[in-house]
Design a protein around this motif. Structure first.
Motif, PDB file in Angstrom:
ATOM      1  N   ALA A 224      28.253 -65.173 -21.138  1.00 50.86           N
ATOM      2  CA  ALA A 224      27.355 -65.684 -22.610  1.00 50.86           C
ATOM      3  C   ALA A 224      25.565 -65.027 -23.178  1.00 50.86           C
ATOM      4  CB  ALA A 224      27.589 -66.644 -22.500  1.00 50.86           C
ATOM      5  N   SER A 225      25.380 -64.266 -22.072  1.00 53.51           N
ATOM      6  CA  SER A 225      23.892 -64.328 -22.299  1.00 53.51           C
ATOM      7  C   SER A 225      23.625 -62.856 -21.553  1.00 53.51           C
ATOM      8  CB  SER A 225      23.323 -65.071 -21.129  1.00 53.51           C
ATOM      9  OG  SER A 225      23.239 -66.492 -21.000  1.00 53.51           O
ATOM     10  N   SER A 226      22.681 -62.813 -21.164  1.00 55.01           N
ATOM     11  CA  SER A 226      21.629 -61.375 -21.369  1.00 55.01           C
ATOM     12  C   SER A 226      22.425 -60.620 -19.975  1.00 55.01           C
ATOM     13  CB  SER A 226      20.049 -60.867 -22.020  1.00 55.01           C
ATOM     14  OG  SER A 226      20.204 -62.321 -20.891  1.00 55.01           O
ATOM     15  N   GLY A 227      22.833 -61.120 -18.907  1.00 53.92           N
ATOM     16  CA  GLY A 227      22.918 -60.861 -18.073  1.00 53.92           C
ATOM     17  C   GLY A 227      24.883 -60.043 -17.760  1.00 53.92           C
ATOM     18  N   ARG A 228      25.382 -59.831 -18.897  1.00 55.93           N
ATOM     19  CA  ARG A 228      26.745 -60.135 -18.675  1.00 55.93           C
ATOM     20  C   ARG A 228      26.790 -58.255 -18.817  1.00 55.93           C
ATOM     21  NH1 ARG A 228      27.003 -60.903 -23.765  1.00 55.93           N
ATOM     22  NH2 ARG A 228      27.631 -58.971 -25.133  1.00 55.93           N
ATOM     23  N   ASN A 229      27.244 -58.414 -17.893  1.00 57.56           N
ATOM     24  CA  ASN A 229      28.355 -56.694 -17.312  1.00 57.56           C
ATOM     25  C   ASN A 229      29.712 -56.614 -16.824  1.00 57.56           C
ATOM     26  OD1 ASN A 229      28.278 -56.365 -15.026  1.00 57.56           O
ATOM     27  ND2 ASN A 229      26.018 -57.483 -14.756  1.00 57.56           N
ATOM     28  N   VAL A 230      30.196 -55.445 -16.804  1.00 60.62           N
ATOM     29  CA  VAL A 230      31.629 -55.066 -16.709  1.00 60.62           C
ATOM     30  C   VAL A 230      32.053 -55.763 -15.393  1.00 60.62           C
ATOM     31  CG1 VAL A 230      31.619 -52.938 -15.527  1.00 60.62           C
ATOM     32  CG2 VAL A 230      33.333 -53.805 -17.018  1.00 60.62           C
ATOM     33  N   ALA A 231      30.945 -55.890 -14.986  1.00 66.14           N
ATOM     34  CA  ALA A 231      31.494 -56.322 -13.376  1.00 66.14           C
ATOM     35  C   ALA A 231      31.243 -58.290 -13.524  1.00 66.14           C
ATOM     36  CB  ALA A 231      30.478 -56.548 -12.127  1.00 66.14           C
ATOM     37  N   THR A 232      30.898 -59.006 -14.197  1.00 60.04           N
ATOM     38  CA  THR A 232      30.407 -60.085 -14.500  1.00 60.04           C
ATOM     39  C   THR A 232      31.633 -60.276 -15.185  1.00 60.04           C
ATOM     40  OG1 THR A 232      29.279 -60.020 -16.610  1.00 60.04           O
ATOM     41  CG2 THR A 232      28.319 -59.941 -14.550  1.00 60.04           C
ATOM     42  N   GLU A 233      31.456 -59.812 -15.856  1.00 62.07           N
ATOM     43  CA  GLU A 233      33.462 -60.206 -17.048  1.00 62.07           C
ATOM     44  C   GLU A 233      35.058 -59.873 -16.392  1.00 62.07           C
ATOM     45  OE1 GLU A 233      31.391 -58.853 -21.386  1.00 62.07           O
ATOM     46  OE2 GLU A 233      32.404 -57.073 -21.168  1.00 62.07           O
ATOM     47  N   THR A 234      35.083 -58.409 -15.397  1.00 65.74           N
ATOM     48  CA  THR A 234      36.559 -58.330 -15.135  1.00 65.74           C
ATOM     49  C   THR A 234      36.892 -58.439 -13.476  1.00 65.74           C
ATOM     50  OG1 THR A 234      35.631 -55.816 -14.705  1.00 65.74           O
ATOM     51  CG2 THR A 234      36.620 -56.834 -16.838  1.00 65.74           C
ATOM     52  N   LYS A 235      35.765 -58.962 -13.314  1.00 62.80           N
ATOM     53  CA  LYS A 235      35.392 -59.054 -11.505  1.00 62.80           C
ATOM     54  C   LYS A 235      35.252 -60.421 -10.784  1.00 62.80           C
ATOM     55  CE  LYS A 235      36.243 -54.582 -10.696  1.00 62.80           C
ATOM     56  NZ  LYS A 235      36.444 -54.371 -12.476  1.00 62.80           N
ATOM     57  N   VAL A 236      34.075 -61.244 -11.393  1.00 66.65           N
ATOM     58  CA  VAL A 236      33.677 -62.546 -10.636  1.00 66.65           C
ATOM     59  C   VAL A 236      34.661 -64.016 -10.360  1.00 66.65           C
ATOM     60  CG1 VAL A 236      31.809 -64.592 -11.258  1.00 66.65           C
ATOM     61  CG2 VAL A 236      31.257 -61.976 -11.317  1.00 66.65           C
ATOM     62  N   ARG A 237      35.738 -64.247 -11.618  1.00 74.52           N
ATOM     63  CA  ARG A 237      35.897 -64.926 -11.811  1.00 74.52           C
ATOM     64  C   ARG A 237      37.669 -63.882 -11.402  1.00 74.52           C
ATOM     65  NH1 ARG A 237      36.205 -69.799 -14.268  1.00 74.52           N
ATOM     66  NH2 ARG A 237      33.679 -70.434 -15.142  1.00 74.52           N
ATOM     67  N   GLN A 238      38.172 -62.963 -11.027  1.00 77.78           N
ATOM     68  CA  GLN A 238      39.058 -62.135 -11.303  1.00 77.78           C
ATOM     69  C   GLN A 238      39.564 -62.055  -9.643  1.00 77.78           C
ATOM     70  OE1 GLN A 238      37.050 -61.508 -13.190  1.00 77.78           O
ATOM     71  NE2 GLN A 238      38.007 -61.355 -15.330  1.00 77.78           N
TER      72      GLN A 238
END
Length: 306
Positions: free
Chosen positions: A222-236
């Protein structure tokens, strides 16, 4: 849209690995006739199981693919392998020696841009053309034919390649002259690798502070640290401990080495790239090239405990 004329052309396909296999299946599914080669006979047998009668021929050598194809797709693991297939070796003719005038070669792997330009010149000397069209996306996207594909080459070669590329990809991006697509792919993967490394380190620090890592992931996204790794790798794949992002650590490190070659060619110091390469190289030595790229997180945790 693929024209009947293009579908009438025979497409050679060399390299039926994790990505090449589903990409070749997409071509078959879109009505292309293939002449395929892979050093592993089992990969050819697997592709044959998916092919309708009369749509797939098997070649015994890369040179045989060249002699029987109008357009040739290469989906090979590295620039040295591409060079070996193209140039051949002692007693083993390569693609270049067998190319017919008018043949188009499409290198869809992640090759070194300078080597791509050199091979394009060698192909042109034989009246053929070579363009680079590396892909971005997982095996899942390769199966669905929804890859992002970057393409470098002149207008005529790209126009001819486009229907073939559109059978395997959803987004086709022109990048400029031959070699530019391989350069952009390597730089893209460097930025991704740096983002994934930073994300893994942030998770490690968050765990040391006893933070809720799921909420940390939400904050990042939700913040400026967002990238494809945070979006598609962390929780998944990281917080679940499955580490199954679908891209091998060895391939990641190879792309970082290609980015390093670009830095050397351009004279850019790229200090962050040098640090990133060093960490990924240590991870490669510790957990092996076949590990998933998300296992950089597991490597950092093990390193902290040692």
């Amino acid at each position: 849209m693929t024209s009947d004329k293009t579908r009438a052309e025979t497409v050679g396909f060399i390299g039926l690995g994790m990505m090449g296999q589903p990409m070749a299946r997409c071509l078959l599914g879109k009505g292309f006739r293939l002449v395929a080669y892979d050093a592993n006979p089992a990969s050819l047998a697997t592709l044959r199981e998916a092919a309708a009668p009369g749509t797939l021929d098997q070649a015994a050598t890369p040179a045989e693919v060249a002699g029987r194809s109008d357009v040739i797709v290469l989906m090979l693991p590295s620039s040295p392998v591409v060079a070996a297939v193209m140039r051949g070796g002692p007693g083993v003719p390569g693609l270049l020696a067998a190319l017919r005038p008018g043949t188009l070669v499409i290198d869809m792997g992640s090759s070194v841009p300078g080597e791509t330009r050199a091979l394009a010149e060698e192909a042109a000397a034989r009246g053929a053309a070579l363009i680079d069209a590396p892909v971005s996306g997982s095996v899942v996207k390769a199966r669905a034919g929804t890859l992002a594909i970057m393409a470098g080459g002149d207008d005529a070669a790209f126009a001819r390649a486009r229907p073939v590329l559109e059978a395997m990809g959803e987004t086709i991006i022109r990048t400029g002259a031959v070699g530019s697509a391989h350069a952009m792919k390597a730089l893209n993967n460097y930025v991704y690798a740096a983002g994934l490394l930073a994300t893994a380190e942030a998770l490690q620090m968050g765990a040391a502070l006893d933070l809720d890592l799921g909420i940390l992931a939400d904050v990042l996204n939700a913040s400026s640290g967002r990238n494809v790794a945070t979006e598609t790798k962390v929780r998944q794949h990281i917080l679940t401990g499955t580490y199954a992002g679908g891209f091998q650590l060895g391939l990641m490190r190879k792309d970082l080495e290609t980015a390093g070659a670009i830095a050397a060619e351009t004279g850019v110091r790229a200090e962050s790239l040098a640090l990133c390469r060093e960490v990924w190289t240590r991870a490669l030595a510790a957990i092996g090239p076949g590990a998933d790229n998300t296992e950089i997180h597991r490597f950092l945790l093990a390193q902290a405990r040692s």
